[in-house]
Design a protein around this motif. Structure first.
Motif, PDB file in Angstrom:
ATOM      1  N   TYR A  18      32.234  29.705  33.565  1.00 26.13           N
ATOM      2  CA  TYR A  18      33.127  30.237  34.398  1.00 26.13           C
ATOM      3  C   TYR A  18      34.653  30.294  33.788  1.00 26.13           C
ATOM      4  N   ASP A  19      35.204  31.055  33.804  1.00 27.16           N
ATOM      5  CA  ASP A  19      36.617  31.198  33.490  1.00 27.16           C
ATOM      6  C   ASP A  19      37.747  31.599  34.709  1.00 27.16           C
ATOM      7  N   ALA A  20      38.255  30.319  35.199  1.00 23.25           N
ATOM      8  CA  ALA A  20      38.906  30.456  36.204  1.00 23.25           C
ATOM      9  C   ALA A  20      40.404  31.304  36.062  1.00 23.25           C
ATOM     10  N   GLU A  21      40.870  31.157  35.091  1.00 22.70           N
ATOM     11  CA  GLU A  21      41.955  32.124  34.796  1.00 22.70           C
ATOM     12  C   GLU A  21      41.643  33.727  34.841  1.00 22.70           C
ATOM     13  N   LYS A  22      40.507  34.124  34.209  1.00 21.81           N
ATOM     14  CA  LYS A  22      40.126  35.663  34.292  1.00 21.81           C
ATOM     15  C   LYS A  22      39.285  35.912  35.549  1.00 21.81           C
ATOM     16  N   LYS A  23      38.847  34.618  36.126  1.00 25.66           N
ATOM     17  CA  LYS A  23      37.834  34.970  37.420  1.00 25.66           C
ATOM     18  C   LYS A  23      36.605  35.709  37.288  1.00 25.66           C
ATOM     19  N   SER A  39      34.087  37.237  39.703  1.00 19.28           N
ATOM     20  CA  SER A  39      33.875  36.227  40.845  1.00 19.28           C
ATOM     21  C   SER A  39      34.984  35.210  41.003  1.00 19.28           C
ATOM     22  N   LYS A  40      35.177  35.192  42.101  1.00 19.12           N
ATOM     23  CA  LYS A  40      36.198  34.340  42.682  1.00 19.12           C
ATOM     24  C   LYS A  40      35.981  32.849  42.789  1.00 19.12           C
ATOM     25  N   PHE A  41      34.606  32.580  42.523  1.00 18.61           N
ATOM     26  CA  PHE A  41      34.098  31.259  42.542  1.00 18.61           C
ATOM     27  C   PHE A  41      33.290  30.874  41.251  1.00 18.61           C
ATOM     28  N   ASP A  42      33.441  29.631  41.255  1.00 16.16           N
ATOM     29  CA  ASP A  42      32.501  28.873  39.835  1.00 16.16           C
ATOM     30  C   ASP A  42      31.252  29.219  40.276  1.00 16.16           C
ATOM     31  N   LEU A  43      30.311  29.848  39.599  1.00 13.62           N
ATOM     32  CA  LEU A  43      28.888  30.064  39.967  1.00 13.62           C
ATOM     33  C   LEU A  43      27.865  29.292  39.087  1.00 13.62           C
ATOM     34  N   ILE A  44      28.413  28.214  38.224  1.00 15.36           N
ATOM     35  CA  ILE A  44      27.857  27.710  37.249  1.00 15.36           C
ATOM     36  C   ILE A  44      26.532  26.868  37.990  1.00 15.36           C
ATOM     37  N   GLY A  45      25.308  27.054  37.571  1.00 19.13           N
ATOM     38  CA  GLY A  45      24.118  26.537  38.211  1.00 19.13           C
ATOM     39  C   GLY A  45      23.365  27.222  39.192  1.00 19.13           C
TER      40      GLY A  45
END
Length: 86
Positions: A18-23, A39-45
């Motif tokens: 997940y790249d929070a800067e680029k969403k 994605s606005k959210f971290d979807l890892i896992g």
């Protein structure tokens, strides 16, 4: 290009970056294709269904498929709990 066969298809994706800067979230389909979604959210896992929009040589660009429970999934992701949607 072999990835063209996936256009407009829905594939399950396990997200691992997940790249929070680029969403932007990245993951792998069951066909071992790298997939990117906004994605606005971290979807890892998390495993979510993704509609394939633009299959490139090394990366497939797509959108998480809308479904009625998406607001529930967003709440669960915020809490850091695992989600499995198929």
């Amino acid at each position: 290009q072999k990835n063209r066969r996936f256009v407009n298809q829905t594939v399950s994706v396990l997200f691992d970056e997940y790249d929070a800067e680029k969403k932007v979230a990245f993951g792998w389909s069951r066909y071992m294709k790298k997939v990117k979604v906004k994605s606005k959210f971290d979807l890892i896992g998390h495993i979510l269904d993704v509609k394939v929009l633009d299959p490139m040589t090394w990366l497939i660009d797509g959108d998480v498929v809308s479904f009625p429970e998406m607001d529930v999934v967003e709440k669960v992701v915020r809490k850091g709990l695992p989600v499995l949607v198929s």
